[in-house]
Design a protein around this motif. Structure first.
Motif, PDB file in Angstrom:
ATOM      1  N   ASP A  75       0.716  -1.172  -0.033  1.00 32.66           N
ATOM      2  CA  ASP A  75       0.045  -0.063   0.038  1.00 32.66           C
ATOM      3  C   ASP A  75       0.861   1.328   0.238  1.00 32.66           C
ATOM      4  O   ASP A  75       0.624   2.285  -0.584  1.00 32.66           O
ATOM      5  N   ARG A  76       2.254   1.347   0.754  1.00 32.68           N
ATOM      6  CA  ARG A  76       2.690   2.401   0.825  1.00 32.68           C
ATOM      7  C   ARG A  76       3.322   2.862  -0.414  1.00 32.68           C
ATOM      8  O   ARG A  76       3.732   4.147  -0.640  1.00 32.68           O
ATOM      9  N   ASP A  77       3.658   1.953  -1.398  1.00 35.96           N
ATOM     10  CA  ASP A  77       4.337   2.272  -2.751  1.00 35.96           C
ATOM     11  C   ASP A  77       3.422   3.272  -3.415  1.00 35.96           C
ATOM     12  O   ASP A  77       3.772   3.863  -4.203  1.00 35.96           O
ATOM     13  N   GLY A  78       1.904   3.327  -3.243  1.00 33.83           N
ATOM     14  CA  GLY A  78       0.948   4.164  -3.973  1.00 33.83           C
ATOM     15  C   GLY A  78       1.001   3.939  -5.445  1.00 33.83           C
ATOM     16  O   GLY A  78       0.705   4.709  -6.357  1.00 33.83           O
ATOM     17  N   LYS A  99      -4.942  -3.325  -6.527  1.00 38.89           N
ATOM     18  CA  LYS A  99      -6.162  -3.218  -6.253  1.00 38.89           C
ATOM     19  C   LYS A  99      -6.573  -2.618  -4.766  1.00 38.89           C
ATOM     20  O   LYS A  99      -5.844  -3.064  -3.862  1.00 38.89           O
ATOM     21  N   PRO A 100      -7.414  -1.682  -4.728  1.00 40.28           N
ATOM     22  CA  PRO A 100      -8.441  -1.657  -5.501  1.00 40.28           C
ATOM     23  C   PRO A 100      -8.488  -0.568  -6.496  1.00 40.28           C
ATOM     24  O   PRO A 100      -9.486  -0.348  -7.330  1.00 40.28           O
ATOM     25  N   LYS A 101      -7.206  -0.156  -6.728  1.00 41.84           N
ATOM     26  CA  LYS A 101      -7.008   0.629  -8.190  1.00 41.84           C
ATOM     27  C   LYS A 101      -7.350  -0.268  -9.296  1.00 41.84           C
ATOM     28  O   LYS A 101      -6.913  -1.375  -9.326  1.00 41.84           O
ATOM     29  N   ILE A 137     -14.433  -3.025  -5.829  1.00 36.32           N
ATOM     30  CA  ILE A 137     -14.176  -1.508  -6.256  1.00 36.32           C
ATOM     31  C   ILE A 137     -13.109  -1.444  -7.301  1.00 36.32           C
ATOM     32  O   ILE A 137     -13.495  -0.450  -8.171  1.00 36.32           O
ATOM     33  N   CYS A 138     -12.150  -2.417  -7.364  1.00 36.02           N
ATOM     34  CA  CYS A 138     -11.472  -2.396  -8.742  1.00 36.02           C
ATOM     35  C   CYS A 138     -12.269  -2.477  -9.844  1.00 36.02           C
ATOM     36  O   CYS A 138     -11.973  -1.725 -10.680  1.00 36.02           O
ATOM     37  N   GLY A 139     -12.989  -3.425 -10.003  1.00 37.71           N
ATOM     38  CA  GLY A 139     -14.028  -3.755 -11.164  1.00 37.71           C
ATOM     39  C   GLY A 139     -14.755  -2.584 -11.295  1.00 37.71           C
ATOM     40  O   GLY A 139     -14.762  -2.038 -12.792  1.00 37.71           O
TER      41      GLY A 139
END
Length: 179
Positions: free
Chosen positions: A96-99, A104-106, A135-137
């Motif tokens: 997550d911290r990599d942004g 996902k959820p991006k 959320i991703c979909g």
């Protein structure tokens, strides 16, 4: 040229069984922990017969966290590719911290595959076992199916089913309604 339809499938909890660590669902870290869920191969063959491209899309932060190696993940994916009729396996190896845009959820994994494979997102589906898959979909513009699990909320998905066989039935029903 119109795009092709695809099914994006989360890996852990959809294609293979989750591994329970500290009371939480987790990813297998070694090939010997990989167990394909019963009925998945037949379900994927049915989806292929309907003309769908099939993609596994998975978050694998254990690589970034130093809990597994890139080589171990590659070996897991090679075993999965030998066992199942997937067109490609796409993995986000970040935390997550990599942004990053691919975790996902991006929707980055789906959008990248859509561009490279000429996929019609509006005619495609995301099947997952976690809320972040739904959320991703939605972010990618595909229909969503969530497999009911005790560790998800089942909120926001277009359909909620028990297993991948149920997902195939839902997709088949939806496809028949379109014709």
């Amino acid at each position: 040229m119109p795009g092709r339809r695809a099914i994006f499938l989360d890996r852990d909890g959809v294609l293979n069984r989750v591994v329970w660590r500290d009371g939480k669902p987790a990813s297998p870290r070694h090939v010997d922990e990989l167990q394909i869920v019963t009925g998945v191969e037949a379900a994927l063959r049915d989806l292929k017969a309907m003309g769908f491209l099939l993609f596994a899309v998975t978050n694998q932060p254990d690589v970034r966290r130093g809990l597994m190696t890139d080589a171990a993940l590659d070996e897991l994916h090679a075993a999965l590719a030998r066992a199942l009729p997937l067109d490609e396996i796409a993995a986000c190896r970040h935390d997550d911290r990599d942004g990053c845009a691919c975790r996902k959820p991006k929707a980055g994994l789906l959008l990248d595959l859509a561009e490279r494979w000429n996929i019609d997102l509006a005619g495609s589906w995301m099947v997952g076992d976690m809320d972040r898959d739904t959320i991703c979909g939605r972010a990618a513009g595909v229909s969503t199916i969530l497999l009911a699990r005790p560790y998800n909320s089942a909120a926001g998905a277009d359909r909620v089913v028990d297993d991948l066989t149920g997902a195939v039935r839902a997709i088949t029903q939806d496809t028949l309604q379109e014709t």
